[in-house]
Design an enzyme around this catalytic site. Structure first.
Site, PDB file in Angstrom:
ATOM      1  CD  GLU A 118      -2.821  -0.535   2.551  1.00 29.79           C
ATOM      2  OE1 GLU A 118      -2.685   0.411   3.274  1.00 29.79           O
ATOM      3  OE2 GLU A 118      -3.581  -1.697   3.036  1.00 29.79           O
TER       4      GLU A 118
ATOM      5  CD  GLU B 233     -12.342   1.646   0.003  1.00 29.47           C
ATOM      6  OE1 GLU B 233     -12.817   0.630   0.754  1.00 29.47           O
ATOM      7  OE2 GLU B 233     -11.234   1.941  -0.258  1.00 29.47           O
TER       8      GLU B 233
ATOM      9  CE  LYS C 167     -10.820   2.280   4.874  1.00 30.80           C
ATOM     10  NZ  LYS C 167      -9.531   1.797   4.317  1.00 30.80           N
TER      11      LYS C 167
ATOM     12  CD  GLU D 291      -7.301   5.717   6.812  1.00 27.89           C
ATOM     13  OE1 GLU D 291      -7.510   5.156   5.562  1.00 27.89           O
ATOM     14  OE2 GLU D 291      -6.369   5.830   7.267  1.00 27.89           O
TER      15      GLU D 291
END
Length: 370
Positions: A273, A321, A324, A329
């Site tokens: 990541e 997203e 999150k 995030e």
């Protein structure tokens, strides 16, 4: 006869130029293909797995990290050619560690039922588990789960094709400056050393989530933004004869050194990541995220001062997203949930075809799925 040879030589030269063009394309495509993208699903407005696979293919994204064995996604991946890092969720670690039968069934259900039509390259057993902190109760299960999954894969003769490992974060590093003096924290060595020993034995890489963003946002007084974004004009940190012009290389090499300094053996690192949020926190902006990601994609073909050769890396994440937390995030995506690109850059393929075709003036596809 002379005319025949002239024609033959001309045809031969054209063929050689064509092959050279293809070779050049292959080299450049290989560099682009070092980048993958993590496919997270923590949103209530995301497209279907089939649409996601089409999005990967349309944008020349050759590698995917999937955090759990979502069956619809695995079905959609069949015959796509996309290399997959398949995740074992932390919630499954205990059951897979304590039962070889359950590990074997997991491998059957999620690996063997799909391989090789799904190009599974890695299995990541757990994500960011640490023997200290909120995941400490899971640490005892990581290595046994890895070993049980590995043995189930090895029983089918696939252990050279599918490598089994785990993903760590950089909080396990005790010292990272200078990079060559990198070392793991003393309180995690009893957890990590046996894992490193297994990785040496199995010839498997260690997965690491590496975020210059968090290092910079936690310490902006000592770390400059250009150093974090790959835009520093000169070397910022000298480590003996090695010069570091960006924080990503320094962090990655501190991990290389931490592994080497255990004395256990050589282990490759795959960056599982890396990303930069476009909103929601300190130093988060569209431009900062764009600059970081564009430079990361360009940079991974070059290696680090300590390790030459391309770096295999996965951008976090495919989509913003909305489920999150905390807020930042929610803003790591390189695409919006409606599948529109957030940033103008590509992932290393289309432009390289055009360059190679133009240099040699041959008729080859500008876009290809090979």
């Amino acid at each position: 006869m002379a005319s025949f040879f002239a024609t033959s030589n001309g045809a031969l030269m054209a063929s050689l130029l064509f092959l050279l063009a293809l070779f050049t394309v292959n080299l450049r495509m290989t560099a682009g293909a070092q980048i993958g993208v993590c496919y997270g699903m923590s949103g209530n407005n995301l497209p279907s797995p089939r649409e996601v696979i089409d999005l990967y293919k349309a944008n020349n994204i050759r590698r995917m990290r999937l955090y759990d064995p979502n069956q619809a996604t695995l079905e959609a991946l069949r015959n796509s050619g996309i290399e997959l890092m398949l995740g074992v969720p932390n919630s499954d670690l205990q059951s897979l560690a304590t039962s070889a039968d359950k590990a074997g069934q997991w491998v059957q259900n999620n690996v063997l039922n799909f391989y090789p039509s799904v190009n599974i390259k890695y299995v990541a057993v757990g994500n960011e588990v640490s023997p200290v902190g909120s995941t400490s109760g899971l640490a005892q299960f990581v290595l046994p789960a890895i070993q049980n999954i590995y043995q189930a894969i090895r029983a089918k003769g696939l252990h050279d094709q599918i490598k089994v490992s785990t993903a760590i974060d950089m909080t396990l590093i005790g010292n990272s400056y200078p990079p060559s003096k990198g070392s793991f924290r003393n309180d995690v060595r009893s957890y990590l050393d046996p894992i490193i020993g297994y990785l040496v034995y199995a010839n498997a890489p260690l997965f690491a989530n590496i975020y210059p963003y968090f290092s910079y946002s936690d310490n902006p007084g000592d770390i400059s933004l250009p150093y974090a974004l790959f835009t520093a004009p000169n070397v910022v940190v000298w480590d003996g004869s090695r010069g570091y012009q960006n924080l990503f290389d320094a962090l990655l090499d501190s991990l290389h050194a931490s592994i080497d300094n255990t004395g256990i053996g050589y282990v490759k690192v795959v960056v599982s990541e890396s990303g930069w949020p476009s909103d929601g926190g300190f130093a988060t902006s569209y431009d900062n995220a764009r600059i970081y990601l564009e430079n990361l994609i360009r940079h991974v073909k070059d290696g680090t001062p300590m390790r030459s050769g391309p770096i295999e890396a996965y951008i976090f994440a495919l989509f913003d997203e909305n489920q999150k937390n905390p807020e930042l995030e929610k803003h790591f995506g390189v695409f919006y949930p409606n599948k529109q690109k957030k940033y103008p850059f590509g992932f290393g393929g289309e432009r390289n075809w055009e360059i190679a075709a133009g240099v040699f003036n041959v008729s080859v596809p500008l876009k290809s799925d090979i």
